[in-house]
Design a protein around this motif. Structure first.
Motif, PDB file in Angstrom:
ATOM      1  N   GLY A 207      -2.438  -3.286  -2.859  1.00 48.65           N
ATOM      2  CA  GLY A 207      -3.389  -1.823  -2.768  1.00 48.65           C
ATOM      3  C   GLY A 207      -2.094  -0.749  -2.432  1.00 48.65           C
ATOM      4  O   GLY A 207      -1.124  -0.927  -2.133  1.00 48.65           O
ATOM      5  N   PHE A 208      -2.654   0.293  -2.835  1.00 50.19           N
ATOM      6  CA  PHE A 208      -1.850   1.702  -2.742  1.00 50.19           C
ATOM      7  C   PHE A 208      -1.625   1.837  -1.140  1.00 50.19           C
ATOM      8  O   PHE A 208      -0.488   2.094  -0.820  1.00 50.19           O
ATOM      9  CB  PHE A 208      -2.779   2.851  -3.273  1.00 50.19           C
ATOM     10  CG  PHE A 208      -1.921   4.198  -3.154  1.00 50.19           C
ATOM     11  CD1 PHE A 208      -0.842   4.638  -3.844  1.00 50.19           C
ATOM     12  CD2 PHE A 208      -2.370   4.889  -2.183  1.00 50.19           C
ATOM     13  CE1 PHE A 208      -0.173   5.727  -3.611  1.00 50.19           C
ATOM     14  CE2 PHE A 208      -1.717   6.181  -1.794  1.00 50.19           C
ATOM     15  CZ  PHE A 208      -0.665   6.460  -2.767  1.00 50.19           C
ATOM     16  N   TYR A 209      -2.735   1.987  -0.584  1.00 47.53           N
ATOM     17  CA  TYR A 209      -2.332   1.941   0.968  1.00 47.53           C
ATOM     18  C   TYR A 209      -1.706   1.125   1.697  1.00 47.53           C
ATOM     19  O   TYR A 209      -0.948   1.205   2.521  1.00 47.53           O
ATOM     20  CB  TYR A 209      -3.909   2.196   1.721  1.00 47.53           C
ATOM     21  CG  TYR A 209      -4.548   3.381   1.349  1.00 47.53           C
ATOM     22  CD1 TYR A 209      -4.467   4.470   1.923  1.00 47.53           C
ATOM     23  CD2 TYR A 209      -5.721   3.294   0.335  1.00 47.53           C
ATOM     24  CE1 TYR A 209      -4.906   5.759   1.275  1.00 47.53           C
ATOM     25  CE2 TYR A 209      -6.591   4.334   0.027  1.00 47.53           C
ATOM     26  CZ  TYR A 209      -6.151   5.682   0.520  1.00 47.53           C
ATOM     27  OH  TYR A 209      -6.573   6.832  -0.034  1.00 47.53           O
ATOM     28  N   THR A 210      -1.752   0.078   1.157  1.00 51.57           N
ATOM     29  CA  THR A 210      -0.861  -1.194   1.611  1.00 51.57           C
ATOM     30  C   THR A 210       0.597  -0.856   1.657  1.00 51.57           C
ATOM     31  O   THR A 210       1.457  -0.835   2.482  1.00 51.57           O
ATOM     32  CB  THR A 210      -1.172  -2.528   0.955  1.00 51.57           C
ATOM     33  OG1 THR A 210      -2.607  -2.903   1.399  1.00 51.57           O
ATOM     34  CG2 THR A 210      -0.240  -3.655   1.714  1.00 51.57           C
ATOM     35  N   MET A 211       0.927  -0.576   0.341  1.00 47.52           N
ATOM     36  CA  MET A 211       2.293   0.012  -0.079  1.00 47.52           C
ATOM     37  C   MET A 211       2.896   0.870   0.776  1.00 47.52           C
ATOM     38  O   MET A 211       3.961   1.112   1.225  1.00 47.52           O
ATOM     39  CB  MET A 211       2.336   0.056  -1.491  1.00 47.52           C
ATOM     40  CG  MET A 211       2.220  -0.918  -2.406  1.00 47.52           C
ATOM     41  SD  MET A 211       3.032  -2.622  -1.905  1.00 47.52           S
ATOM     42  CE  MET A 211       4.715  -2.090  -2.486  1.00 47.52           C
ATOM     43  N   ILE A 212       2.049   2.017   1.015  1.00 46.85           N
ATOM     44  CA  ILE A 212       2.345   2.979   1.917  1.00 46.85           C
ATOM     45  C   ILE A 212       2.497   2.606   3.099  1.00 46.85           C
ATOM     46  O   ILE A 212       3.436   3.302   4.019  1.00 46.85           O
ATOM     47  CB  ILE A 212       1.207   4.092   1.806  1.00 46.85           C
ATOM     48  CG1 ILE A 212       1.053   4.764   0.228  1.00 46.85           C
ATOM     49  CG2 ILE A 212       1.404   5.352   2.678  1.00 46.85           C
ATOM     50  CD1 ILE A 212       2.332   5.554  -0.110  1.00 46.85           C
ATOM     51  N   GLY A 213       1.707   1.807   3.736  1.00 45.39           N
ATOM     52  CA  GLY A 213       1.979   1.360   5.034  1.00 45.39           C
ATOM     53  C   GLY A 213       2.963   0.461   5.173  1.00 45.39           C
ATOM     54  O   GLY A 213       4.095   1.030   6.189  1.00 45.39           O
ATOM     55  N   VAL A 214       3.646  -0.132   4.356  1.00 42.62           N
ATOM     56  CA  VAL A 214       4.834  -0.907   4.408  1.00 42.62           C
ATOM     57  C   VAL A 214       6.063   0.007   4.348  1.00 42.62           C
ATOM     58  O   VAL A 214       6.821  -0.248   5.312  1.00 42.62           O
ATOM     59  CB  VAL A 214       4.771  -1.974   3.458  1.00 42.62           C
ATOM     60  CG1 VAL A 214       6.462  -2.508   3.157  1.00 42.62           C
ATOM     61  CG2 VAL A 214       3.852  -3.150   3.549  1.00 42.62           C
ATOM     62  N   ALA A 215       5.926   0.908   3.515  1.00 44.30           N
ATOM     63  CA  ALA A 215       7.024   1.724   3.408  1.00 44.30           C
ATOM     64  C   ALA A 215       7.139   2.713   4.712  1.00 44.30           C
ATOM     65  O   ALA A 215       8.203   3.093   5.197  1.00 44.30           O
ATOM     66  CB  ALA A 215       6.558   2.736   2.236  1.00 44.30           C
TER      67      ALA A 215
ATOM     68  N   ILE B 108       3.500  -8.944   7.231  1.00 43.93           N
ATOM     69  CA  ILE B 108       3.435  -8.507   6.075  1.00 43.93           C
ATOM     70  C   ILE B 108       3.383  -9.186   4.726  1.00 43.93           C
ATOM     71  O   ILE B 108       2.667  -8.828   4.004  1.00 43.93           O
ATOM     72  CB  ILE B 108       5.096  -7.780   5.809  1.00 43.93           C
ATOM     73  CG1 ILE B 108       5.150  -6.484   6.824  1.00 43.93           C
ATOM     74  CG2 ILE B 108       5.104  -6.976   4.372  1.00 43.93           C
ATOM     75  CD1 ILE B 108       6.460  -5.745   6.860  1.00 43.93           C
ATOM     76  N   ALA B 109       3.935 -10.305   4.955  1.00 49.44           N
ATOM     77  CA  ALA B 109       3.783 -11.408   3.856  1.00 49.44           C
ATOM     78  C   ALA B 109       2.251 -11.743   3.720  1.00 49.44           C
ATOM     79  O   ALA B 109       1.716 -12.000   2.665  1.00 49.44           O
ATOM     80  CB  ALA B 109       4.451 -12.708   4.048  1.00 49.44           C
ATOM     81  N   VAL B 110       1.498 -11.961   4.729  1.00 53.68           N
ATOM     82  CA  VAL B 110       0.075 -12.026   4.775  1.00 53.68           C
ATOM     83  C   VAL B 110      -0.857 -11.139   4.216  1.00 53.68           C
ATOM     84  O   VAL B 110      -1.290 -11.383   3.339  1.00 53.68           O
ATOM     85  CB  VAL B 110      -0.384 -12.561   6.060  1.00 53.68           C
ATOM     86  CG1 VAL B 110      -2.030 -12.717   6.256  1.00 53.68           C
ATOM     87  CG2 VAL B 110       0.347 -13.905   6.803  1.00 53.68           C
ATOM     88  N   LEU B 111      -0.310  -9.765   4.756  1.00 54.31           N
ATOM     89  CA  LEU B 111      -1.014  -8.688   4.109  1.00 54.31           C
ATOM     90  C   LEU B 111      -0.799  -8.455   2.424  1.00 54.31           C
ATOM     91  O   LEU B 111      -1.830  -8.130   1.775  1.00 54.31           O
ATOM     92  CB  LEU B 111      -0.534  -7.309   4.726  1.00 54.31           C
ATOM     93  CG  LEU B 111      -1.148  -5.958   4.632  1.00 54.31           C
ATOM     94  CD1 LEU B 111      -2.698  -6.109   4.989  1.00 54.31           C
ATOM     95  CD2 LEU B 111      -0.548  -5.046   5.003  1.00 54.31           C
ATOM     96  N   LEU B 112       0.360  -8.784   2.184  1.00 49.80           N
ATOM     97  CA  LEU B 112       0.557  -8.780   0.649  1.00 49.80           C
ATOM     98  C   LEU B 112       0.054  -9.981  -0.174  1.00 49.80           C
ATOM     99  O   LEU B 112      -0.555  -9.571  -1.292  1.00 49.80           O
ATOM    100  CB  LEU B 112       2.164  -8.787   0.327  1.00 49.80           C
ATOM    101  CG  LEU B 112       3.032  -7.500   1.080  1.00 49.80           C
ATOM    102  CD1 LEU B 112       4.342  -7.666   0.752  1.00 49.80           C
ATOM    103  CD2 LEU B 112       2.269  -6.298   0.315  1.00 49.80           C
ATOM    104  N   PHE B 113      -0.121 -11.164   0.526  1.00 47.18           N
ATOM    105  CA  PHE B 113      -0.487 -12.198  -0.120  1.00 47.18           C
ATOM    106  C   PHE B 113      -2.143 -12.012  -0.457  1.00 47.18           C
ATOM    107  O   PHE B 113      -2.801 -12.159  -1.431  1.00 47.18           O
ATOM    108  CB  PHE B 113      -0.273 -13.474   0.616  1.00 47.18           C
ATOM    109  CG  PHE B 113      -0.567 -14.762   0.030  1.00 47.18           C
ATOM    110  CD1 PHE B 113      -0.086 -15.411  -1.171  1.00 47.18           C
ATOM    111  CD2 PHE B 113      -1.981 -15.253   0.338  1.00 47.18           C
ATOM    112  CE1 PHE B 113      -0.786 -16.594  -1.557  1.00 47.18           C
ATOM    113  CE2 PHE B 113      -2.552 -16.505  -0.115  1.00 47.18           C
ATOM    114  CZ  PHE B 113      -1.411 -17.048  -1.226  1.00 47.18           C
ATOM    115  N   ASN B 114      -2.878 -11.537   0.601  1.00 43.18           N
ATOM    116  CA  ASN B 114      -4.194 -11.288   0.615  1.00 43.18           C
ATOM    117  C   ASN B 114      -4.449 -10.199  -0.606  1.00 43.18           C
ATOM    118  O   ASN B 114      -5.527 -10.114  -1.305  1.00 43.18           O
ATOM    119  CB  ASN B 114      -4.828 -10.655   1.894  1.00 43.18           C
ATOM    120  CG  ASN B 114      -4.907 -11.788   2.741  1.00 43.18           C
ATOM    121  OD1 ASN B 114      -4.816 -12.892   2.505  1.00 43.18           O
ATOM    122  ND2 ASN B 114      -4.692 -11.443   4.077  1.00 43.18           N
TER     123      ASN B 114
END
Length: 489
Positions: A39-47, A25-31
């Motif tokens: 990104g919107f879809y990144t936040m939705i995916g984490v949630a 998750i940290a690598v994804l958010l860092f990128n």
């Protein structure tokens, strides 16, 4: 009566699973952060992932039940694959209470129960129960009844002071492990800070040799201090209590561990004296028991005891054990077979290290690492001197094995706790009439010793095979001071 673990288990399970996913998750958010924000879809995916983990924690808690009665302990758990584990109470060897950082923050604990099985895992493991409830369960399970025992009953207690813990950490010889840990952390974070590390390294190459040595010494000192603090955090608040032959040992400032066992369940006592501690006449005491932690590591008994106080200490807390002087020496011709592989490993490591230094360092200091090869003859000399103290012996029903090269380790094992004596010998060594023998304890602990002669192995095997119920009749022997009989030939 069937019960569930505490509802806070849901939060603990959720946070535990999220912690296991923190790196991806940290690598994804860092990128995403490098690409102008999340990104919107990144936040939705984490949630969504967090919600799924929370729902899974709720379902896991619902199906996590346990039952304790007069005869057995039964644990049921599992969502997609259900499991039921039933353990008879009379088979219990030890009981433990463990708390990691998250459990301590939530006021929860993990209760573990171990039997004599060789599975390497706790026979019973109850996660997410209240600490006071876990102590109550520990008390009832340990006595074989469903009624708790008052923890305030009189008994002998000792603690280890902070000063002794600091000294023990300073003399524990854990600098090498600390360096390995720092190396592992560096490998993990290198991809994120590689450019900064390269800049620092380029700046260091322009410094003088003396300044480089000072900086290197300061880094090693900080790592050394860190290893001491880790030792104190691990074994801080150490407390041991003996109450009616029932011992309770607890330690840990961050992750708290508490183990309860009967004196008769101790498989072996180990006295460890590294090269530094021997200069201060100090030792480290540990026990091999059927551990309720599910781990192979030994249980700490005392981290920094004076050698002169060991006999008095054992008389108070473990009267079954006493210090003996082993008399049977290892044969001199076996030293080469003990030291050859360590010497080869160290030589290979130093060769690789010097190759890296010659490649990376400037010409004026690239051969500085060759000084480290002086370690090899020093290790050989110290090992040769220590090997003369490798011995074994026995008295009555207690076997003692002392192994020494640079560090010294003395193992005391009652005969009834030894599962087997066995020898290891190749055809080449058989021609030289030397072999290694090993003792296997209940719970799969193994200690090896070598090298001794075949005749000595036959002698100790004869001692081991004697009846445990009555002494050998002195038909044609002389009575020895240790209570055994020696047959005259």
């Amino acid at each position: 009566m069937t019960r569930r673990v505490h509802p806070l288990f849901i939060l603990m399970a959720t946070l535990t699973h999220l912690r296991s996913l923190v790196i991806p998750i940290a690598v994804l958010l860092f990128n995403d952060l490098k690409n102008d924000g999340f990104g919107f879809y990144t936040m939705i995916g984490v949630a969504v992932v967090s919600l799924v983990i929370l729902l899974f924690g709720i379902v896991s808690w619902y199906f996590y039940t346990f039952t304790i009665d007069e005869q057995s302990i039964r644990v049921n758990k599992g969502v997609f694959r259900k499991s039921e584990r039933t353990t008879q109470r009379q088979r219990i060897e030890s009981i433990g209470i463990n708390q990691n950082v998250l459990e301590r923050l939530l006021g929860l604990a993990t209760l573990t129960v171990e039997t004599s099985s060789d599975s390497g895992k706790p026979e019973v493991e109850l996660k997410g129960v209240r600490l006071d409830f876990a102590k109550q369960l520990k008390s009832t399970i340990g006595t074989g009844t469903t009624q708790p025992v008052l923890e305030q009953e009189a008994g002998e207690t000792y603690t280890v002071s902070l000063t002794d813990l600091l000294f023990a950490g300073a003399l524990s010889g854990r600098l090498g492990l600390a360096l390995v840990g720092v190396g592992a952390v560096y490998q993990f974070v290198n991809r994120f800070i590689e450019q900064y590390i390269s800049q620092v390294f380029n700046e260091l190459l322009h410094l003088s040799l003396l300044l480089l040595l000072v900086i290197g010494g300061a880094v090693l000192f900080l790592i050394y201090v860190g290893s001491i603090l880790v030792f104190v955090l691990r074994y801080g608040s150490f407390r041991a209590t003996l109450n009616k032959r029932r011992m309770t040992i607890g330690y840990g400032l961050v992750n708290r561990t508490e183990v309860v066992f009967h004196q008769d369940k101790v498989q072996a006592l180990v006295i460890e004296e590294n090269w530094i501690k021997r200069r201060f006449k100090r030792a480290h005491l540990s026990l091999h028991i059927i551990s309720a932690s599910g781990e192979e590591e030994k249980l700490l008994l005392h981290p920094f005891i004076r050698v002169a106080d060991i006999d008095h200490f054992l008389k108070r807390f473990l009267p079954r054990f006493k210090q003996l002087t082993p008399e049977k020496r290892a044969v001199d011709r076996g030293f080469f077979y003990i030291v050859r592989w360590p010497l080869l490993s160290y030589a290979s490591l130093l060769t690789v290290l010097n190759g890296a230094l010659i490649y990376w360092l400037p010409e004026s200091i690239r051969y500085l690492g060759l000084i480290l090869f002086l370690f090899l003859p020093l290790y050989y000399i110290l090992g040769r001197s220590g090997y003369k103290n490798t011995r074994y012996g026995y008295q009555n029903d207690l076997f003692v094995l002392r192994k020494e090269l640079v560090n010294r380790e003395t193992i005391y094992a009652p005969r009834l706790k030894i599962e087997a004596f066995s020898s290891q010998v190749s055809r080449f060594l058989e021609e030289k009439d030397i072999l290694k023998f090993q003792i296997t304890l209940r719970g799969s602990s193994v200690f090896q010793a070598g090298y001794f002669t075949q005749a000595e192995f036959v002698e100790v095997l004869g001692w081991y095979q004697q009846t445990f119920l009555k002494p050998i009749p002195p038909s044609a022997g002389t009575d020895r001071s240790d209570g055994e009989y020696v047959e005259k030939t």
